[in-house]
Design a protein around this motif. Structure first.
Motif, PDB file in Angstrom:
ATOM      1  N   GLU A 165       0.821  -1.315   0.136  1.00 38.27           N
ATOM      2  CA  GLU A 165      -0.082  -0.048  -0.035  1.00 38.27           C
ATOM      3  C   GLU A 165       0.937   1.282   0.061  1.00 38.27           C
ATOM      4  OE1 GLU A 165      -3.461   2.301   0.438  1.00 38.27           O
ATOM      5  OE2 GLU A 165      -3.459   0.176   0.015  1.00 38.27           O
ATOM      6  N   ILE A 166       2.084   1.354   0.757  1.00 35.71           N
ATOM      7  CA  ILE A 166       2.598   2.672   0.781  1.00 35.71           C
ATOM      8  C   ILE A 166       3.641   2.534  -0.515  1.00 35.71           C
ATOM      9  CG2 ILE A 166       4.770   3.418   1.961  1.00 35.71           C
ATOM     10  CD1 ILE A 166       3.698   2.142   4.789  1.00 35.71           C
ATOM     11  N   LEU A 203       2.053   4.377  -8.016  1.00 33.72           N
ATOM     12  CA  LEU A 203       1.170   4.278  -8.771  1.00 33.72           C
ATOM     13  C   LEU A 203       0.372   5.490  -9.268  1.00 33.72           C
ATOM     14  CD1 LEU A 203      -0.655   1.104  -7.104  1.00 33.72           C
ATOM     15  CD2 LEU A 203       0.886   1.298  -9.116  1.00 33.72           C
ATOM     16  N   SER A 204      -0.280   5.287 -10.393  1.00 34.27           N
ATOM     17  CA  SER A 204      -1.178   6.613 -10.903  1.00 34.27           C
ATOM     18  C   SER A 204      -2.515   6.400  -9.865  1.00 34.27           C
ATOM     19  CB  SER A 204      -1.601   6.083 -12.370  1.00 34.27           C
ATOM     20  OG  SER A 204      -2.240   4.960 -12.619  1.00 34.27           O
ATOM     21  N   LEU A 227      -4.869   3.258 -10.846  1.00 38.85           N
ATOM     22  CA  LEU A 227      -4.348   2.109 -10.124  1.00 38.85           C
ATOM     23  C   LEU A 227      -4.390   1.976  -8.459  1.00 38.85           C
ATOM     24  CD1 LEU A 227      -1.186   1.268 -12.289  1.00 38.85           C
ATOM     25  CD2 LEU A 227      -3.452   0.066 -12.484  1.00 38.85           C
ATOM     26  N   LEU A 228      -4.126   3.367  -8.072  1.00 44.51           N
ATOM     27  CA  LEU A 228      -4.360   3.493  -6.494  1.00 44.51           C
ATOM     28  C   LEU A 228      -5.594   3.218  -6.285  1.00 44.51           C
ATOM     29  CD1 LEU A 228      -2.737   4.239  -3.950  1.00 44.51           C
ATOM     30  CD2 LEU A 228      -3.555   6.473  -4.346  1.00 44.51           C
ATOM     31  N   LYS A 229      -6.813   3.542  -7.116  1.00 47.58           N
ATOM     32  CA  LYS A 229      -8.192   3.431  -6.644  1.00 47.58           C
ATOM     33  C   LYS A 229      -8.339   2.073  -6.713  1.00 47.58           C
ATOM     34  CE  LYS A 229      -9.796   7.839  -8.551  1.00 47.58           C
ATOM     35  NZ  LYS A 229     -10.707   8.571  -9.655  1.00 47.58           N
ATOM     36  N   LEU A 230      -7.798   1.408  -7.744  1.00 48.49           N
ATOM     37  CA  LEU A 230      -8.053   0.019  -7.469  1.00 48.49           C
ATOM     38  C   LEU A 230      -7.664  -0.809  -6.338  1.00 48.49           C
ATOM     39  CD1 LEU A 230      -7.678  -0.763 -11.333  1.00 48.49           C
ATOM     40  CD2 LEU A 230      -9.741  -0.760 -10.296  1.00 48.49           C
ATOM     41  N   ASP A 241       3.344  13.389  -5.243  1.00 46.30           N
ATOM     42  CA  ASP A 241       3.863  13.167  -6.710  1.00 46.30           C
ATOM     43  C   ASP A 241       4.819  14.367  -7.012  1.00 46.30           C
ATOM     44  OD1 ASP A 241       2.308  10.802  -6.736  1.00 46.30           O
ATOM     45  OD2 ASP A 241       0.764  11.546  -8.058  1.00 46.30           O
ATOM     46  N   GLN A 242       4.615  15.371  -6.130  1.00 46.35           N
ATOM     47  CA  GLN A 242       5.601  16.520  -6.515  1.00 46.35           C
ATOM     48  C   GLN A 242       6.967  16.160  -6.019  1.00 46.35           C
ATOM     49  OE1 GLN A 242       4.493  19.085  -8.430  1.00 46.35           O
ATOM     50  NE2 GLN A 242       2.433  17.904  -8.408  1.00 46.35           N
ATOM     51  N   ILE A 243       7.212  15.183  -5.045  1.00 41.41           N
ATOM     52  CA  ILE A 243       8.473  14.819  -4.818  1.00 41.41           C
ATOM     53  C   ILE A 243       9.257  14.182  -5.943  1.00 41.41           C
ATOM     54  CG2 ILE A 243       9.745  13.219  -3.392  1.00 41.41           C
ATOM     55  CD1 ILE A 243       7.350  13.449  -1.280  1.00 41.41           C
ATOM     56  N   PRO A 244      10.374  14.501  -6.292  1.00 38.11           N
ATOM     57  CA  PRO A 244      11.142  13.855  -7.093  1.00 38.11           C
ATOM     58  C   PRO A 244      11.040  12.415  -7.235  1.00 38.11           C
ATOM     59  CG  PRO A 244      12.395  15.816  -6.334  1.00 38.11           C
ATOM     60  CD  PRO A 244      10.968  15.716  -5.677  1.00 38.11           C
TER      61      PRO A 244
END
Length: 92
Positions: free
Chosen positions: A30-31, A37-38, A41-44, A67-70
């Motif tokens: 999960e982490i 994941l996009s 895919l995370l929703k799934l 997602d802003q983290i490099p």
């Protein structure tokens, strides 16, 4: 009341000192999924927990921030998590 709660916590700590801290493999995936994941895919992945819509929206909002983290930094975060999870499992 506060003293009784403190005494309860101390007694639990003293009697349960051998408890292990193994992390569930589902939590580890999960982490990792949260980091890489996009959204779809995370929703799934999260759908199996049947979260309320507000909780899913909040998770996606936080994911948009992470997602802003490099990518290189997210790989370091994943590496730290994997090392800590495997280290805890080898101590048992």
């Amino acid at each position: 009341m506060r003293l009784s709660v403190c005494l309860l916590l101390v007694s639990l700590a003293l009697s349960c000192y051998q408890a292990n801290a193994l992390v569930c493999p589902a939590l580890a995936s999960e982490i990792t999924g949260f980091l890489f994941l996009s959204d779809n895919l995370l929703k799934l992945q999260v759908a199996k927990f049947i979260p309320p819509p507000e909780a899913l929206a909040a998770k996606l909002q936080v994911k948009h921030c992470t997602d802003q983290i490099p990518l290189s930094d997210r790989l370091l975060i994943e590496k730290a998590l994997v090392i800590s999870f495997s280290f805890m499992q080898t101590q048992n």
